[in-house]
Design a protein around this motif. Structure first.
Motif, PDB file in Angstrom:
ATOM      1  N   VAL A   1       0.778  -1.266  -0.073  1.00  0.00           N
ATOM      2  CA  VAL A   1      -0.001   0.061  -0.049  1.00  0.00           C
ATOM      3  C   VAL A   1       0.938   1.168   0.072  1.00  0.00           C
ATOM      4  CG1 VAL A   1      -1.646   1.250   1.566  1.00  0.00           C
ATOM      5  CG2 VAL A   1      -2.034  -1.043   1.234  1.00  0.00           C
ATOM      6  N   ASP A   2       0.406   2.144  -0.800  1.00  0.00           N
ATOM      7  CA  ASP A   2       1.414   3.450  -1.105  1.00  0.00           C
ATOM      8  C   ASP A   2       1.242   4.284   0.366  1.00  0.00           C
ATOM      9  OD1 ASP A   2       3.205   5.110  -2.426  1.00  0.00           O
ATOM     10  OD2 ASP A   2       1.265   6.634  -2.558  1.00  0.00           O
ATOM     11  N   ARG A   3      -0.177   4.605   0.500  1.00  0.00           N
ATOM     12  CA  ARG A   3      -0.420   5.668   1.794  1.00  0.00           C
ATOM     13  C   ARG A   3      -1.506   4.928   2.595  1.00  0.00           C
ATOM     14  NH1 ARG A   3      -0.309  11.844  -0.515  1.00  0.00           N
ATOM     15  NH2 ARG A   3      -1.955  11.129  -1.493  1.00  0.00           N
ATOM     16  N   VAL A   4      -1.410   5.352   3.918  1.00  0.00           N
ATOM     17  CA  VAL A   4      -2.283   4.639   4.892  1.00  0.00           C
ATOM     18  C   VAL A   4      -3.174   5.834   5.438  1.00  0.00           C
ATOM     19  CG1 VAL A   4      -2.811   3.606   7.225  1.00  0.00           C
ATOM     20  CG2 VAL A   4      -0.865   2.808   5.630  1.00  0.00           C
ATOM     21  N   VAL A   5      -4.603   5.661   5.351  1.00  0.00           N
ATOM     22  CA  VAL A   5      -5.466   6.858   6.009  1.00  0.00           C
ATOM     23  C   VAL A   5      -5.847   6.266   7.230  1.00  0.00           C
ATOM     24  CG1 VAL A   5      -7.562   8.014   5.235  1.00  0.00           C
ATOM     25  CG2 VAL A   5      -6.272   6.945   3.608  1.00  0.00           C
ATOM     26  N   ILE A   6      -5.663   7.529   8.221  1.00  0.00           N
ATOM     27  CA  ILE A   6      -6.118   7.168   9.593  1.00  0.00           C
ATOM     28  C   ILE A   6      -7.065   8.298  10.054  1.00  0.00           C
ATOM     29  CG2 ILE A   6      -5.024   7.175  12.099  1.00  0.00           C
ATOM     30  CD1 ILE A   6      -2.170   6.497  10.682  1.00  0.00           C
ATOM     31  N   GLY A   7      -8.061   7.901  10.555  1.00  0.00           N
ATOM     32  CA  GLY A   7      -9.152   8.842  11.022  1.00  0.00           C
ATOM     33  C   GLY A   7      -9.365   8.803  12.343  1.00  0.00           C
ATOM     34  N   THR A   8     -10.199   7.947  12.914  1.00  0.00           N
ATOM     35  CA  THR A   8     -10.303   7.679  14.375  1.00  0.00           C
ATOM     36  C   THR A   8      -9.174   7.845  15.361  1.00  0.00           C
ATOM     37  OG1 THR A   8     -12.492   6.529  14.082  1.00  0.00           O
ATOM     38  CG2 THR A   8     -11.423   6.261  16.441  1.00  0.00           C
ATOM     39  N   ALA A   9      -8.155   7.023  14.852  1.00  0.00           N
ATOM     40  CA  ALA A   9      -6.959   7.033  15.956  1.00  0.00           C
ATOM     41  C   ALA A   9      -6.259   8.293  15.549  1.00  0.00           C
ATOM     42  CB  ALA A   9      -6.034   6.008  15.409  1.00  0.00           C
ATOM     43  N   ALA A  10      -6.471   9.274  14.560  1.00  0.00           N
ATOM     44  CA  ALA A  10      -5.871  10.530  14.665  1.00  0.00           C
ATOM     45  C   ALA A  10      -6.319  11.451  15.661  1.00  0.00           C
ATOM     46  CB  ALA A  10      -6.001  11.172  13.271  1.00  0.00           C
ATOM     47  N   LEU A  11      -7.619  11.294  15.851  1.00  0.00           N
ATOM     48  CA  LEU A  11      -8.413  12.095  16.745  1.00  0.00           C
ATOM     49  C   LEU A  11      -7.960  11.557  18.416  1.00  0.00           C
ATOM     50  CD1 LEU A  11     -10.350  14.284  17.292  1.00  0.00           C
ATOM     51  CD2 LEU A  11     -12.258  12.851  17.482  1.00  0.00           C
ATOM     52  N   GLU A  12      -8.090  10.336  18.475  1.00  0.00           N
ATOM     53  CA  GLU A  12      -7.841   9.506  20.033  1.00  0.00           C
ATOM     54  C   GLU A  12      -6.411   9.520  20.080  1.00  0.00           C
ATOM     55  OE1 GLU A  12     -10.411   6.174  19.884  1.00  0.00           O
ATOM     56  OE2 GLU A  12     -12.150   7.317  19.571  1.00  0.00           O
ATOM     57  N   ASP A  13      -5.383   9.305  19.216  1.00  0.00           N
ATOM     58  CA  ASP A  13      -4.057   8.685  19.548  1.00  0.00           C
ATOM     59  C   ASP A  13      -3.198   9.630  18.623  1.00  0.00           C
ATOM     60  OD1 ASP A  13      -1.879   7.437  20.220  1.00  0.00           O
ATOM     61  OD2 ASP A  13      -2.402   5.420  19.589  1.00  0.00           O
ATOM     62  N   PRO A  14      -3.376  10.798  18.685  1.00  0.00           N
ATOM     63  CA  PRO A  14      -2.394  11.754  17.669  1.00  0.00           C
ATOM     64  C   PRO A  14      -0.933  11.244  17.926  1.00  0.00           C
ATOM     65  CG  PRO A  14      -3.156  12.938  19.643  1.00  0.00           C
ATOM     66  CD  PRO A  14      -4.112  11.801  19.724  1.00  0.00           C
ATOM     67  N   ASP A  15      -0.519  10.826  18.809  1.00  0.00           N
ATOM     68  CA  ASP A  15       0.820  10.572  19.031  1.00  0.00           C
ATOM     69  C   ASP A  15       1.195   9.372  17.876  1.00  0.00           C
ATOM     70  OD1 ASP A  15       1.445  12.215  20.902  1.00  0.00           O
ATOM     71  OD2 ASP A  15       1.481  10.962  22.521  1.00  0.00           O
ATOM     72  N   LEU A  16       0.227   8.526  17.770  1.00  0.00           N
ATOM     73  CA  LEU A  16       0.436   7.300  16.657  1.00  0.00           C
ATOM     74  C   LEU A  16       0.594   8.132  15.340  1.00  0.00           C
ATOM     75  CD1 LEU A  16       0.243   4.406  15.746  1.00  0.00           C
ATOM     76  CD2 LEU A  16      -2.442   4.789  15.354  1.00  0.00           C
ATOM     77  N   VAL A  17      -0.034   9.001  14.803  1.00  0.00           N
ATOM     78  CA  VAL A  17       0.139   9.514  13.696  1.00  0.00           C
ATOM     79  C   VAL A  17       1.453  10.380  13.657  1.00  0.00           C
ATOM     80  CG1 VAL A  17      -0.821  11.417  12.251  1.00  0.00           C
ATOM     81  CG2 VAL A  17      -2.434  10.125  13.207  1.00  0.00           C
TER      82      VAL A  17
END
Length: 242
Positions: free
Chosen positions: A99-115
């Motif tokens: 996969v070229d790029r991964v889209v993060i939605g819920t985790a971006a709000l709840e776990d911004p450090d992951l992003v």
């Protein structure tokens, strides 16, 4: 900045579907062979694909993984994938599978450090989904509405190194009402991060409007139902984008 057209393949129960306003009970099935759909988009000239594991978005983990893998194997261009990606292990798994790029939605709000961690380790590979209903960020398959505004969400990742923000007006998605170009441009002007438009594309006029506004920082548009219903010709959209 090149402007890309991202045909969408949304997966529910292994089938290609489109939802109305993100409602799983309002799904229209367009096919039962996601890889074949990817091949059809390839033949039409697509070089980018947007794939969503809808079941995964609600489950919080990959559900249609086999279908996504089949698409990635079949499609010669770049594939970005979203839906239930909420751990570093799941991010790394998709990148490893091609996969070229991964889209993060819920985790971006709840776990911004992951992003932040993933964007730092995987430059250019992480997209933050900013899904909005009435200007507020929606999460968990758009079932929950947060108290965070779209602009504030964008600011949280201003210096994180994410590749793009994927902005969807949930109230228009799958309804062919026309893309919310005004809100998309407003978000693009709020941030230096490129923005991908999504939700409600009805016909070639939406593509024209977004291409005209691409100087504001809009890098492309995702379109689904308009393609499947024959209201938008992919070849024409690709020529306009080029």
């Amino acid at each position: 900045m090149p402007f890309h057209i991202y045909p969408a393949i949304d997966l529910k129960g292994g089938k290609v579907v489109r939802l109305a306003e993100g409602d799983m009970d309002r799904a229209t099935i367009y096919g039962d062979d996601p890889a074949a759909q990817a091949t059809a988009f390839t033949r039409a000239g697509a070089t980018h694909l947007h794939v969503v594991d809808l079941d995964g978005a609600f489950a919080g983990g990959s559900v249609n993984g086999a279908a996504v893998e089949a698409i990635v194997r079949t499609f010669p261009g770049k594939v970005q994938v979203g839906g239930g990606i909420r751990t570093r292990a799941s991010i790394d798994r998709w990148i490893t599978l091609g996969v070229d790029r991964v889209v993060i939605g819920t985790a971006a709000l709840e776990d911004p450090d992951l992003v932040r961690e993933a964007a730092g380790a995987l430059p250019g590979r992480i997209i933050v989904a900013v899904d909005a209903r009435d200007g507020m960020v929606a999460t968990r398959g758009w079932a929950d509405i947060s108290t965070v505004s779209v602009a504030d969400m964008a600011k949280r990742f201003a210096d994180a190194g994410v590749a793009a923000l994927l902005f969807t007006d949930v109230g228009r998605d799958g309804l062919l009402k026309g893309c919310n170009v005004e809100a998309t441009v407003a978000l693009a002007r709020e941030t230096d991060i490129p923005v991908i438009a999504s939700g409600g594309v009805a016909d070639i006029r939406d593509i024209e409007a977004l291409v005209a506004a691409s100087g504001a920082g809009i890098e492309g548009v995702i379109t689904g139902r308009a393609l499947y219903d024959g209201r938008l010709d992919l070849g024409e959209a690709l020529r306009l984008a080029a």
